[in-house]
Design an enzyme around this catalytic site. Sequence first.
Site, PDB file in Angstrom:
ATOM      1  N   PHE A 278       0.969 -21.897  -5.155  1.00  0.00           N
ATOM      2  CA  PHE A 278       0.053 -22.382  -4.114  1.00  0.00           C
ATOM      3  C   PHE A 278      -0.616 -23.668  -4.635  1.00  0.00           C
ATOM      4  O   PHE A 278      -1.828 -23.761  -4.748  1.00  0.00           O
ATOM      5  CB  PHE A 278      -1.020 -21.344  -3.739  1.00  0.00           C
ATOM      6  CG  PHE A 278      -0.473 -20.008  -3.337  1.00  0.00           C
ATOM      7  CD1 PHE A 278      -0.028 -19.786  -2.033  1.00  0.00           C
ATOM      8  CD2 PHE A 278      -0.390 -18.956  -4.247  1.00  0.00           C
ATOM      9  CE1 PHE A 278       0.479 -18.549  -1.646  1.00  0.00           C
ATOM     10  CE2 PHE A 278       0.117 -17.718  -3.872  1.00  0.00           C
ATOM     11  CZ  PHE A 278       0.548 -17.510  -2.563  1.00  0.00           C
TER      12      PHE A 278
ATOM     13  N   ASP B 103       4.595 -24.627  -3.236  1.00  0.00           N
ATOM     14  CA  ASP B 103       3.780 -24.546  -2.032  1.00  0.00           C
ATOM     15  C   ASP B 103       4.718 -24.510  -0.827  1.00  0.00           C
ATOM     16  O   ASP B 103       5.835 -25.005  -0.891  1.00  0.00           O
ATOM     17  CB  ASP B 103       2.836 -25.758  -1.929  1.00  0.00           C
ATOM     18  CG  ASP B 103       1.613 -25.460  -1.063  1.00  0.00           C
ATOM     19  OD1 ASP B 103       0.528 -25.216  -1.628  1.00  0.00           O
ATOM     20  OD2 ASP B 103       1.756 -25.462   0.178  1.00  0.00           O
ATOM     21  N   SER B 104       4.237 -23.918   0.273  1.00  0.00           N
ATOM     22  CA  SER B 104       5.090 -23.864   1.466  1.00  0.00           C
ATOM     23  C   SER B 104       4.923 -25.108   2.330  1.00  0.00           C
ATOM     24  O   SER B 104       5.640 -25.288   3.308  1.00  0.00           O
ATOM     25  CB  SER B 104       4.772 -22.605   2.284  1.00  0.00           C
ATOM     26  OG  SER B 104       3.402 -22.607   2.626  1.00  0.00           O
TER      27      SER B 104
ATOM     28  N   ASN C  99       8.176 -20.192   0.186  1.00  0.00           N
ATOM     29  CA  ASN C  99       7.197 -19.135   0.387  1.00  0.00           C
ATOM     30  C   ASN C  99       6.962 -18.494  -0.989  1.00  0.00           C
ATOM     31  O   ASN C  99       7.900 -18.006  -1.619  1.00  0.00           O
ATOM     32  CB  ASN C  99       7.756 -18.113   1.378  1.00  0.00           C
ATOM     33  CG  ASN C  99       6.783 -16.969   1.595  1.00  0.00           C
ATOM     34  OD1 ASN C  99       6.139 -16.475   0.661  1.00  0.00           O
ATOM     35  ND2 ASN C  99       6.668 -16.551   2.835  1.00  0.00           N
ATOM     36  N   ALA C 100       5.716 -18.506  -1.425  1.00  0.00           N
ATOM     37  CA  ALA C 100       5.409 -18.067  -2.787  1.00  0.00           C
ATOM     38  C   ALA C 100       5.814 -16.614  -3.023  1.00  0.00           C
ATOM     39  O   ALA C 100       6.294 -16.269  -4.110  1.00  0.00           O
ATOM     40  CB  ALA C 100       3.917 -18.246  -3.059  1.00  0.00           C
TER      41      ALA C 100
ATOM     42  N   ASP D 283      -3.311 -19.354  -6.900  1.00  0.00           N
ATOM     43  CA  ASP D 283      -4.492 -19.765  -6.126  1.00  0.00           C
ATOM     44  C   ASP D 283      -4.158 -19.722  -4.634  1.00  0.00           C
ATOM     45  O   ASP D 283      -4.070 -20.760  -3.975  1.00  0.00           O
ATOM     46  CB  ASP D 283      -4.934 -21.173  -6.557  1.00  0.00           C
ATOM     47  CG  ASP D 283      -6.208 -21.619  -5.838  1.00  0.00           C
ATOM     48  OD1 ASP D 283      -6.946 -20.756  -5.334  1.00  0.00           O
ATOM     49  OD2 ASP D 283      -6.459 -22.842  -5.786  1.00  0.00           O
TER      50      ASP D 283
ATOM     51  N   CYS E 178     -10.308 -16.810  -3.000  1.00  0.00           N
ATOM     52  CA  CYS E 178     -11.398 -17.540  -2.342  1.00  0.00           C
ATOM     53  C   CYS E 178     -11.908 -16.767  -1.128  1.00  0.00           C
ATOM     54  O   CYS E 178     -12.603 -17.323  -0.280  1.00  0.00           O
ATOM     55  CB  CYS E 178     -10.948 -18.940  -1.948  1.00  0.00           C
ATOM     56  SG  CYS E 178      -9.556 -18.941  -0.822  1.00  0.00           S
TER      57      CYS E 178
END
Length: 397
Positions: free
Chosen positions: A233, A254-255, A280-281, A301, A341
Amino acid sequence: MPGKSKELRGLPVVKVSRRGADRLKGGHAWVYRSDIVSADGVAPGALVGVADDRERFLGTALYSSASQIAIRLISRDAVKDLDSLLRRRIQDAIAYRERVVRDTDAYRIVFSEADFLPGLIVDRYNDLLSLQVLTQAMDTDAVRQIIVSELEARLRPAAIAERVDPRVRELEQLPARPSGLLQGEKTSTVFSMNGLRFHYEAFEGQKTGAFLDQRENYAAAAQYARGEALDVFCYHGGFALHLAQQCSKVTGVDSSRPALEIADRNAALNGREIEWIEANAFDLLRDYASAGQQYDTIVLDPPGFAKSKNNLETALRGYKELNLRALKMLRPGGILVTCSCSYHVSSGKFTEVVAEAARDMHRNLRIVENRTQAKDHPILLTVPETAYLKCLVLSVS
Ligand code: SAH
């Protein structure tokens, strides 16, 4: 009116229930609509005096006719002059950053409730300011003008941009409004943090453009990172670029292709070679883990999985899944930097989920650092909602 305290003269009055009053007395800044007893004839976005059921003064607040958060306290005193209060609050916010921010020209200048300016976010990216208005009260022409003129006078930016979140305006029942410049003409710049440089485009990307709340965590991660690193990410490469200072090889995932394009420009700007993978992670981590791929450092993240209390369980499963896969791929002695987050996932819950993943993978984790958001995103002790970012730096054996 007999009994009415003198502070309540001159402003429209909103009366709150016992529970609402207790919340304010406990140091919180919000009263929910369900705790409003009366707000007769109060205009959307008005400055109001707040009183309990016995008409005792509790403070001065900004009112929203639409949000579930009906009242956001702006002062515990009577406020006669909003103009000078807002200017003083902005000056205080700037002065606070002068004391706590180091090694960067990009940081949050105003963080809403945490700076006693509820509904306003202002970020600085070198010579550009980016502003977000989140409430009816902060959206009035008069208030906008005060904010812009004070920021202009104190910081002399080349331009001030407003980033509009259409969903926020809808929830606040505010008319649609495009993002745009409020002052000046410049819309792109380069900012620095921890000795690295980053491209900034005022009207591209997420948030106001970057994840400034991770600035101190980037530096912490770089302190322990080594060997081969994976930044999952990665967005514009905040962690990846910091890791590249210490690691032999860095891969960012990252996507979002536009995010990776900026990440690649950032790598070039700093003379670094980083491999970027658009994927896609979840899929990539599954494939890499089952292929036996190994790393010395992994950063996770992800975006906030728990947008509300309702999807907390799904969010926790998501965090566990990611951490399981990362742990599977870390070599002994490796470093895991794992973040959340989501405000709704408490620090305790997050640690518990990572611990579960460690148990399932039969790995021992030591907490090297238990971190949170950078100091320019202050946490107000009596408003728990201002604390949202968790970042654990773990040593894996
Ligand atoms: N680490 C970044 C911030 C990450 S924000 C920094 O410090 O700047 C979350 C990122 O996750 C966004 O860039 C978004 O594009 C990406 N993302 C969201 N869902 C994803 C998925 N399923 N797979 C890969 N990336 C995803």
